[in-house]
Motif scaffolding. Structure first.
Motif, mmCIF file in Angstrom:
data_model
loop_
_atom_site.group_PDB
_atom_site.id
_atom_site.type_symbol
_atom_site.label_atom_id
_atom_site.label_comp_id
_atom_site.label_asym_id
_atom_site.label_seq_id
_atom_site.Cartn_x
_atom_site.Cartn_y
_atom_site.Cartn_z
ATOM 1 N N LEU A 224 43.797 59.795 108.888
ATOM 2 C CA LEU A 224 45.196 60.161 109.106
ATOM 3 C C LEU A 224 45.742 59.631 110.430
ATOM 4 O O LEU A 224 46.898 59.895 110.761
ATOM 5 N N GLY A 225 44.910 58.909 111.182
ATOM 6 C CA GLY A 225 45.376 58.342 112.443
ATOM 7 C C GLY A 225 44.555 58.826 113.616
ATOM 8 O O GLY A 225 43.474 59.412 113.451
ATOM 9 N N SER A 226 45.087 58.598 114.825
ATOM 10 C CA SER A 226 44.395 58.953 116.058
ATOM 11 C C SER A 226 45.223 59.961 116.842
ATOM 12 O O SER A 226 46.439 59.797 116.993
ATOM 13 N N LEU A 227 44.544 60.987 117.376
ATOM 14 C CA LEU A 227 45.172 61.984 118.229
ATOM 15 C C LEU A 227 44.421 61.990 119.549
ATOM 16 O O LEU A 227 43.213 62.255 119.579
ATOM 17 N N VAL A 228 45.128 61.683 120.650
ATOM 18 C CA VAL A 228 44.465 61.546 121.943
ATOM 19 C C VAL A 228 45.234 62.318 123.008
ATOM 20 O O VAL A 228 46.418 62.652 122.839
ATOM 21 N N ALA A 229 44.566 62.581 124.130
ATOM 22 C CA ALA A 229 45.188 63.271 125.250
ATOM 23 C C ALA A 229 44.664 62.675 126.549
ATOM 24 O O ALA A 229 43.482 62.352 126.663
ATOM 25 N N GLY A 230 45.565 62.513 127.524
ATOM 26 C CA GLY A 230 45.177 61.955 128.812
ATOM 27 C C GLY A 230 46.345 61.233 129.461
ATOM 28 O O GLY A 230 47.479 61.718 129.435
ATOM 29 N N ARG A 231 46.071 60.068 130.031
ATOM 30 C CA ARG A 231 47.106 59.229 130.635
ATOM 31 C C ARG A 231 47.452 58.129 129.643
ATOM 32 O O ARG A 231 46.619 57.261 129.345
ATOM 33 N N LEU A 232 48.696 58.144 129.149
ATOM 34 C CA LEU A 232 49.075 57.298 128.020
ATOM 35 C C LEU A 232 50.310 56.460 128.353
ATOM 36 O O LEU A 232 51.053 56.771 129.281
ATOM 37 N N PRO A 233 50.562 55.384 127.582
ATOM 38 C CA PRO A 233 51.716 54.515 127.849
ATOM 39 C C PRO A 233 53.052 55.243 127.725
ATOM 40 O O PRO A 233 53.217 56.107 126.868
ATOM 41 N N THR B 207 43.843 56.235 129.957
ATOM 42 C CA THR B 207 42.602 57.007 129.947
ATOM 43 C C THR B 207 42.790 58.211 129.032
ATOM 44 O O THR B 207 43.772 58.942 129.174
ATOM 45 N N TYR B 208 41.867 58.397 128.092
ATOM 46 C CA TYR B 208 42.081 59.472 127.127
ATOM 47 C C TYR B 208 40.788 59.859 126.416
ATOM 48 O O TYR B 208 39.766 59.152 126.486
ATOM 49 N N VAL B 209 40.839 60.971 125.704
ATOM 50 C CA VAL B 209 39.799 61.403 124.789
ATOM 51 C C VAL B 209 40.505 61.930 123.549
ATOM 52 O O VAL B 209 41.620 62.469 123.634
ATOM 53 N N GLY B 210 39.887 61.765 122.379
ATOM 54 C CA GLY B 210 40.570 62.226 121.171
ATOM 55 C C GLY B 210 39.751 62.042 119.920
ATOM 56 O O GLY B 210 38.535 61.812 119.969
ATOM 57 N N LEU B 211 40.429 62.135 118.794
ATOM 58 C CA LEU B 211 39.809 62.018 117.483
ATOM 59 C C LEU B 211 40.532 60.951 116.666
ATOM 60 O O LEU B 211 41.754 60.795 116.774
ATOM 61 N N LYS B 212 39.767 60.239 115.825
ATOM 62 C CA LYS B 212 40.337 59.202 114.969
ATOM 63 C C LYS B 212 39.788 59.360 113.562
ATOM 64 O O LYS B 212 38.576 59.512 113.367
ATOM 65 N N GLY B 213 40.697 59.346 112.601
ATOM 66 C CA GLY B 213 40.278 59.470 111.207
ATOM 67 C C GLY B 213 41.233 58.753 110.284
ATOM 68 O O GLY B 213 42.054 57.925 110.718
#
Length: 397
Positions: A108-117, A100-106
């Motif tokens: 240069l890649g994706s930057l997300v924050a939340g519950r991650l692997p 579960t996460y929220v973030g930005l994708k462009g």
């Protein structure tokens, strides 16, 4: 008057449609995965009876929604909410939180924050039995000797992650977990969390580089866990102590190094992986007093052969070597997991399967044939050799 009623009725019917249109970027998805397992070779009983016999399980069944919004200049806002669904039935429909996460994708890649692997970053690199009995995660992330005294969580909460674009088939992933007491230790009400939250926390991080192109796959992973990421218990090899009873000392760390490779021939594929888990003195001492460290390596080899366009045979073997404890080999603390599976696709979304898995534990090992991403039993008892036969159905939507 009648015209007004008609207008009001039309407005009431179209309002939900307009709301959905405004959120047309939402994608609903999920998986229903239920199997009937026949378990054997497990010692002891549960609160409801023997651990052996038939058991209906839900295996990482899930429901989620995700989407994105174009912010302009090649940047998108992205989000995902995903939860486990207890498809086998019970007092609650929903289970543990998944990615579960929220973030930005462009560009240069994706930057997300939340519950991650976390362990999930490497546990499936050579795992042809994911979510089924014989899941390789039982060996690679299930704790030293299979007893769960030090286990790597499959996911990390309060985490920040970055995924690069693919450059000639290469993708880089980085994850960071701040030194917050709640990050990986679970609910504040759990015994493990209570003990861990009383200790000083170190940050945790994970790095991954993977190549996947023209049928060739390779991946390198390195995970460094501060004390907040370690489930500590007082235990000797092959036994499970009270969770958290060993306490949690500042400076306790567990590192995981994983190396995987494989080749996809189209009609068949093969993958191999080696995972080395290393607990430092501060972590090992909290499992059993006086230990100055613990190490254990696991080698996995698996493959898949597509018999027809709608059927496939999968097989894998995972071998955990004896642990090294305080610099010396701990005799009879390794195990071997063997698994075989036959899949038949009824459609693009629905698959039925039959699978068999068996673990041969040495005297001081307690690895399970089920568990990790597959629901079911996780504590067969030291020295036992559990096995399971499973028939299941998977529907993706």
């Amino acid at each position: 008057m009648q015209k007004k009623l008609i207008v009001l009725a039309v407005a009431a019917l179209t309002a939900p449609t307009l709301a959905l249109a405004d959120n047309a970027n939402i994608t609903f998805y999920g998986k229903a995965h239920v199997s009937l397992d026949s378990n054997n070779g497990n010692a002891g009983t549960t609160a409801t009876g023997t651990k052996n016999g038939l058991n209906l399980t839900s295996n990482s069944s899930r429901f989620g929604l995700k989407g994105s919004e174009d912010l302009g200049n090649g940047v998108n806002a992205i989000y995902q909410y995903e939860t486990e669904v207890l498809a086998q039935g019970g007092n609650s429909l929903l289970g543990a939180q998944r990615d579960t996460y929220v973030g930005l994708k462009g560009e240069l890649g994706s930057l997300v924050a939340g519950r991650l692997p976390l362990a999930n970053m490497y546990a499936n690199d050579a795992n042809f039995m994911g979510d089924k009995i014989g899941d390789a995660g039982n060996m690679t992330a299930g704790g030293f000797g299979g007893n769960g005294s030090i286990a790597v969580p499959s996911r990390a909460g309060r985490a920040i992650g970055y995924v690069s674009p693919a450059f000639s088939g290469v993708t880089v992933t980085a994850g960071f977990v701040p030194n917050t007491a709640q990050s990986l230790s679970g609910s504040a009400a759990s015994p493990a969390a209570t003990v861990q939250n009383a200790a000083n926390k170190d940050t945790s991080f994970a790095l991954r580089a993977a190549y996947d192109q023209n049928g060739v796959f390779a991946a390198v992973n390195y995970v460094n866990l501060g004390v907040a990421g370690i489930v500590l218990g007082t235990a000797t090899p092959g036994t499970v102590g009270a969770l958290g009873a060993g306490g949690a000392a500042a400076g306790a760390k567990v590192t995981v190094a994983s190396f995987a490779g494989g080749y996809d021939l189209g009609v068949a594929q093969v993958r191999a992986q080696y995972v080395l888990t290393d607990a430092n003195a501060a972590a090992a001492d909290n499992v059993v007093l006086g230990r100055t460290g613990m190490k254990q390596g696991v080698f996995t080899l698996g493959g898949q052969y597509n018999v027809t366009e709608t059927s496939a045979i999968k097989a894998q073997v995972a071998k955990a070597g004896d642990m090294t404890v305080s610099g010396a080999s701990q005799a009879n603390s390794g195990a071997t997991l063997m698994a075989l599976d036959y899949d038949y696709s009824l459609s693009k979304r629905t698959t039925v399967y039959a699978a068999y898995a068996k673990v041969s534990n040495k005297t001081n090992a307690a690895f399970s044939a089920t568990g990790y991403a597959h629901g079911g039993l996780t504590t067969p008892g030291a020295g036992n050799s559990p096995s399971a036969l499973s028939v299941g159905v998977i529907h993706n939507f």
